[in-house]
Enzyme design. Structure first.
Site, PDB file in Angstrom:
ATOM      1  N   ASN A   1      58.297   3.256   3.942  1.00  0.00           N
ATOM      2  CA  ASN A   1      58.271   4.622   4.268  1.00  0.00           C
ATOM      3  C   ASN A   1      59.440   5.670   3.719  1.00  0.00           C
ATOM      4  OD1 ASN A   1      61.036   3.658   4.434  1.00  0.00           O
ATOM      5  ND2 ASN A   1      61.646   3.530   6.702  1.00  0.00           N
TER       6      ASN A   1
ATOM      7  N   GLU B   1      67.090   5.627   3.601  1.00  0.00           N
ATOM      8  CA  GLU B   1      66.138   5.805   4.814  1.00  0.00           C
ATOM      9  C   GLU B   1      65.649   7.092   4.462  1.00  0.00           C
ATOM     10  OE1 GLU B   1      64.257   3.370   5.659  1.00  0.00           O
ATOM     11  OE2 GLU B   1      65.439   2.114   7.277  1.00  0.00           O
TER      12      GLU B   1
ATOM     13  N   HIS C   1      61.215   4.427   1.336  1.00  0.00           N
ATOM     14  CA  HIS C   1      63.089   4.353   0.833  1.00  0.00           C
ATOM     15  C   HIS C   1      62.942   3.422  -0.306  1.00  0.00           C
ATOM     16  CE1 HIS C   1      63.092   0.277   4.052  1.00  0.00           C
ATOM     17  NE2 HIS C   1      63.083  -0.505   2.503  1.00  0.00           N
TER      18      HIS C   1
ATOM     19  N   ASP D   1      72.012  -3.288  -1.375  1.00  0.00           N
ATOM     20  CA  ASP D   1      72.258  -3.927  -0.618  1.00  0.00           C
ATOM     21  C   ASP D   1      72.564  -4.479  -0.239  1.00  0.00           C
ATOM     22  OD1 ASP D   1      69.597  -4.365  -0.633  1.00  0.00           O
ATOM     23  OD2 ASP D   1      68.730  -2.506   0.223  1.00  0.00           O
TER      24      ASP D   1
END
Ligand code: F6R
Length: 258
Positions: free
Chosen positions: A147, A154, A149, A78
């Site tokens: 979280n 996400e 991800h 990314d």
């Protein structure tokens, strides 16, 4: 710490190491083994705090043991949108600084999404095509967000998602603010490979340390397989290993001793 293998109800191999340093060495050892077996391997790489010590160990192996990267090809997961490759918080800069500048890899064999691409959708499509043309990712390195991800997929990112532009959640912006002058400097969007892209890698290695990852690791390995926790989707992959330290393993209920 014991090396554990195969959890009862999933394909995931879980290796728990006492410290972050040992976790990093184990992950580097696995990568080095795959590189030695296939010198023109296609690696999927991650940025962030977690892989830094693993990359240091790979650099040491290159310098002291002759680990050869001359034919290795890499694709990163990314990149922030709107940030150029020479910005010191770009993931291209991170990769050059933490790994590529210190090993004998050919820069033209290293690939990071271009955060400044004029046509981001076109950039994402070209990236997918390039990975396919290279023969696919042989081994994909992943970190995990607090979280759950993976890459910048996400919670709620579709299982079949491909490389695309995404909005970052407030949690990720806050988590990544430590690398910027302030949270308001963290880009709000990124280009990311998708859950579907990641699941096509032939092998996946997820690394995690610190108690701040314990909840995400427990949900990923022992909670429901759901898009709400993207890393839980990895349990449907046939060849995935989690290498984690004991702090990141601290919320696990299952027996992972070997
Ligand atoms: C980085 C990436 C992210 C990180 C994750 C954990 O390329 O894709 O998913 O792996 O946010 O980041 P750290 O390692 O900084 O805790």
């Amino acid at each position: 710490m014991k090396t554990a293998v195969k959890t009862k109800n999933s394909n995931v191999k879980v290796i728990i190491r006492a410290t972050s340093e040992e976790m990093s060495k184990e992950a580097a050892r696995i990568f080095a083994d795959r590189i030695r077996k296939k010198p023109n391997i296609v690696l999927g790489l991650a940025t962030g705090g977690t892989p830094v010590k693993m990359y240091k160990e790979l650099i040491r192996m290159h310098k002291e043991e002759g680990l050869d990267f001359s034919k290795v090809i890499t694709y990163n997961l990314d990149e922030y949108l709107g940030i150029s490759s020479d910005h010191d918080q770009s993931y291209r800069y991170f990769m050059n600084d933490n790994l590529f500048n210190h090993i004998n890899i050919k820069k033209e064999n290293t690939h990071v999404l271009n955060g400044k691409a004029k046509d981001a959708a076109k950039e994402c499509k070209a990236y997918e095509d390039a990975i396919k043309k290279a023969g696919g990712i042989d081994i994909q390195l992943l970190g995990i967000g607090g979280n759950g991800h993976i890459a910048f997929n996400e919670p709620g990112s579709p299982k079949a998602s491909r490389t695309r532009v995404v909005d970052l959640t407030e949690k990720t912006i806050q988590d990544n603010a430590r690398f910027f002058a302030s949270a308001s400097d963290v880009p709000r969007q990124a280009l990311t490979t998708g859950n579907g892209t990641i699941m096509e890698a032939k092998e996946i290695l997820l690394i995690a340390d610190k108690a701040s990852k314990a909840d995400a690791i427990a949900k990923s390995l022992e909670g429901p397989i759901t898009e709400k926790v993207p890393a839980s989707l990895l349990r449907e992959h046939k060849n995935v290993t989690f290498v984690i330290d004991k702090d990141a393993a601290s919320n696990l209920k299952g027996d992972y001793s070997g």
